[in-house]
Design a protein around this motif. Structure first.
Motif, mmCIF file in Angstrom:
data_model
loop_
_atom_site.group_PDB
_atom_site.id
_atom_site.type_symbol
_atom_site.label_atom_id
_atom_site.label_comp_id
_atom_site.label_asym_id
_atom_site.label_seq_id
_atom_site.Cartn_x
_atom_site.Cartn_y
_atom_site.Cartn_z
ATOM 1 N N HIS A 21 43.229 46.632 45.956
ATOM 2 C CA HIS A 21 42.373 47.565 46.704
ATOM 3 C C HIS A 21 40.918 47.074 46.740
ATOM 4 O O HIS A 21 40.252 47.163 47.773
ATOM 5 C CB HIS A 21 42.429 48.971 46.109
ATOM 6 C CG HIS A 21 43.741 49.654 46.305
ATOM 7 N ND1 HIS A 21 44.303 49.860 47.543
ATOM 8 C CD2 HIS A 21 44.605 50.184 45.412
ATOM 9 C CE1 HIS A 21 45.457 50.488 47.409
ATOM 10 N NE2 HIS A 21 45.668 50.684 46.117
ATOM 11 N N LEU A 22 40.463 46.559 45.624
ATOM 12 C CA LEU A 22 39.098 46.044 45.550
ATOM 13 C C LEU A 22 38.915 44.849 46.481
ATOM 14 O O LEU A 22 37.944 44.778 47.245
ATOM 15 C CB LEU A 22 38.776 45.652 44.107
ATOM 16 C CG LEU A 22 37.371 45.160 43.812
ATOM 17 C CD1 LEU A 22 36.327 46.182 44.222
ATOM 18 C CD2 LEU A 22 37.245 44.837 42.330
ATOM 19 N N ILE A 23 39.868 43.927 46.456
ATOM 20 C CA ILE A 23 39.793 42.745 47.318
ATOM 21 C C ILE A 23 39.834 43.141 48.793
ATOM 22 O O ILE A 23 39.038 42.650 49.592
ATOM 23 C CB ILE A 23 40.934 41.766 46.988
ATOM 24 C CG1 ILE A 23 40.686 41.120 45.615
ATOM 25 C CG2 ILE A 23 41.077 40.699 48.059
ATOM 26 C CD1 ILE A 23 41.863 40.312 45.094
ATOM 27 N N GLU A 24 40.744 44.027 49.146
ATOM 28 C CA GLU A 24 40.847 44.467 50.548
ATOM 29 C C GLU A 24 39.550 45.116 51.024
ATOM 30 O O GLU A 24 39.081 44.857 52.130
ATOM 31 C CB GLU A 24 42.010 45.438 50.715
ATOM 32 C CG GLU A 24 43.370 44.787 50.600
ATOM 33 C CD GLU A 24 44.511 45.788 50.527
ATOM 34 O OE1 GLU A 24 44.255 47.013 50.441
ATOM 35 O OE2 GLU A 24 45.665 45.343 50.541
ATOM 36 N N GLY A 25 38.980 45.964 50.185
ATOM 37 C CA GLY A 25 37.741 46.648 50.560
ATOM 38 C C GLY A 25 36.573 45.689 50.721
ATOM 39 O O GLY A 25 35.804 45.788 51.684
ATOM 40 N N LEU A 26 36.439 44.759 49.792
ATOM 41 C CA LEU A 26 35.340 43.796 49.879
ATOM 42 C C LEU A 26 35.518 42.860 51.076
ATOM 43 O O LEU A 26 34.553 42.564 51.785
ATOM 44 C CB LEU A 26 35.243 42.990 48.583
ATOM 45 C CG LEU A 26 34.733 43.764 47.370
ATOM 46 C CD1 LEU A 26 34.923 42.951 46.097
ATOM 47 C CD2 LEU A 26 33.278 44.167 47.550
ATOM 48 N N ALA A 27 36.740 42.393 51.293
ATOM 49 C CA ALA A 27 37.008 41.499 52.419
ATOM 50 C C ALA A 27 36.706 42.204 53.748
ATOM 51 O O ALA A 27 36.155 41.596 54.665
ATOM 52 C CB ALA A 27 38.448 41.004 52.386
ATOM 53 N N ALA A 28 37.039 43.486 53.834
ATOM 54 C CA ALA A 28 36.782 44.252 55.055
ATOM 55 C C ALA A 28 35.282 44.403 55.321
ATOM 56 O O ALA A 28 34.871 44.599 56.455
ATOM 57 C CB ALA A 28 37.427 45.632 54.956
ATOM 58 N N ARG A 29 34.491 44.276 54.265
ATOM 59 C CA ARG A 29 33.033 44.392 54.404
ATOM 60 C C ARG A 29 32.363 43.020 54.539
ATOM 61 O O ARG A 29 31.146 42.905 54.445
ATOM 62 C CB ARG A 29 32.470 45.157 53.217
ATOM 63 C CG ARG A 29 32.780 46.636 53.323
ATOM 64 C CD ARG A 29 32.608 47.362 52.015
ATOM 65 N NE ARG A 29 32.946 48.762 52.114
ATOM 66 C CZ ARG A 29 34.167 49.270 52.183
ATOM 67 N NH1 ARG A 29 35.212 48.476 52.208
ATOM 68 N NH2 ARG A 29 34.374 50.563 52.253
ATOM 69 N N GLY A 30 33.170 41.983 54.718
ATOM 70 C CA GLY A 30 32.621 40.667 54.980
ATOM 71 C C GLY A 30 32.308 39.816 53.761
ATOM 72 O O GLY A 30 31.694 38.764 53.894
ATOM 73 N N VAL A 31 32.732 40.264 52.588
ATOM 74 C CA VAL A 31 32.506 39.473 51.381
ATOM 75 C C VAL A 31 33.517 38.331 51.354
ATOM 76 O O VAL A 31 34.691 38.524 51.657
ATOM 77 C CB VAL A 31 32.652 40.356 50.110
ATOM 78 C CG1 VAL A 31 32.560 39.533 48.840
ATOM 79 C CG2 VAL A 31 31.606 41.461 50.118
ATOM 80 N N ASP A 32 33.059 37.133 51.000
ATOM 81 C CA ASP A 32 33.940 35.978 50.866
ATOM 82 C C ASP A 32 34.709 36.134 49.557
ATOM 83 O O ASP A 32 34.121 36.067 48.480
ATOM 84 C CB ASP A 32 33.113 34.690 50.859
ATOM 85 C CG ASP A 32 33.959 33.439 50.767
ATOM 86 O OD1 ASP A 32 35.196 33.516 50.936
ATOM 87 O OD2 ASP A 32 33.381 32.370 50.513
ATOM 88 N N VAL A 33 35.989 36.394 49.665
ATOM 89 C CA VAL A 33 36.825 36.673 48.501
ATOM 90 C C VAL A 33 37.771 35.503 48.249
ATOM 91 O O VAL A 33 38.458 35.044 49.159
ATOM 92 C CB VAL A 33 37.652 37.966 48.721
ATOM 93 C CG1 VAL A 33 38.576 38.219 47.557
ATOM 94 C CG2 VAL A 33 36.733 39.149 48.935
ATOM 95 N N ALA A 34 37.797 35.040 47.019
ATOM 96 C CA ALA A 34 38.722 33.987 46.611
ATOM 97 C C ALA A 34 39.682 34.576 45.578
ATOM 98 O O ALA A 34 39.279 35.387 44.744
ATOM 99 C CB ALA A 34 37.967 32.818 46.000
ATOM 100 N N VAL A 35 40.935 34.174 45.649
ATOM 101 C CA VAL A 35 41.937 34.648 44.701
ATOM 102 C C VAL A 35 42.531 33.450 43.977
ATOM 103 O O VAL A 35 42.957 32.485 44.604
ATOM 104 C CB VAL A 35 43.057 35.438 45.415
ATOM 105 C CG1 VAL A 35 44.118 35.885 44.420
ATOM 106 C CG2 VAL A 35 42.482 36.627 46.164
ATOM 107 N N ILE A 36 42.543 33.533 42.663
ATOM 108 C CA ILE A 36 43.216 32.542 41.832
ATOM 109 C C ILE A 36 44.309 33.300 41.102
ATOM 110 O O ILE A 36 44.054 34.334 40.485
ATOM 111 C CB ILE A 36 42.253 31.890 40.821
ATOM 112 C CG1 ILE A 36 41.151 31.140 41.561
ATOM 113 C CG2 ILE A 36 43.011 30.962 39.889
ATOM 114 C CD1 ILE A 36 40.066 30.602 40.659
ATOM 115 N N ALA A 37 45.540 32.811 41.196
ATOM 116 C CA ALA A 37 46.670 33.537 40.614
ATOM 117 C C ALA A 37 47.667 32.588 39.981
ATOM 118 O O ALA A 37 47.692 31.388 40.260
ATOM 119 C CB ALA A 37 47.364 34.364 41.693
ATOM 120 N N ARG A 38 48.494 33.166 39.145
ATOM 121 C CA ARG A 38 49.578 32.437 38.498
ATOM 122 C C ARG A 38 50.582 31.979 39.561
ATOM 123 O O ARG A 38 50.932 32.745 40.462
ATOM 124 C CB ARG A 38 50.245 33.391 37.515
ATOM 125 C CG ARG A 38 51.309 32.815 36.683
ATOM 126 C CD ARG A 38 51.901 33.920 35.794
ATOM 127 N NE ARG A 38 52.564 33.342 34.669
ATOM 128 C CZ ARG A 38 52.417 33.745 33.425
ATOM 129 N NH1 ARG A 38 51.633 34.760 33.133
ATOM 130 N NH2 ARG A 38 53.054 33.152 32.455
#
Length: 92
Positions: A21-38
């Motif tokens: 939810h946090l990533i979706e909200g930030l991305a929708a507001r134009g924040v450059d979001v990077a995800v690192i996952a297993r």
């Protein structure tokens, strides 16, 4: 602003739901979001389904020497403004 989310959990639970939810909200507001996952985790699968760029996949909890070396290199190159660790075991 560039924010990197680092989640190494094997499964999908409340922490991962909050992260999504946090990533979706930030991305929708134009924040450059990077995800690192297993590698192969539900978080990695979710990021791919959301058309988010999964910037890096790590083996296990990401504490293996090669994973740490790769992560360090990536962080030095991209210089995110914030690194958010999603589970208590994702401590570098």
């Amino acid at each position: 602003m560039r924010i990197c989310f680092y989640g190494t959990a094997k499964g999908w639970g409340g922490g991962e739901l909050l992260l999504s939810h946090l990533i979706e909200g930030l991305a929708a507001r134009g924040v450059d979001v990077a995800v690192i996952a297993r590698t192969g985790s539900p978080t990695a699968t979710w990021a791919s389904r959301q058309n988010l760029t999964l910037r890096l996949e790590v083996a296990g909890r990401g504490r293996l020497p090669q994973s740490l070396k790769t992560l360090r290199s990536w962080l030095q190159q991209t210089r995110p403004d914030a690194l958010i660790l999603n589970d208590p075991h994702a401590i570098i």
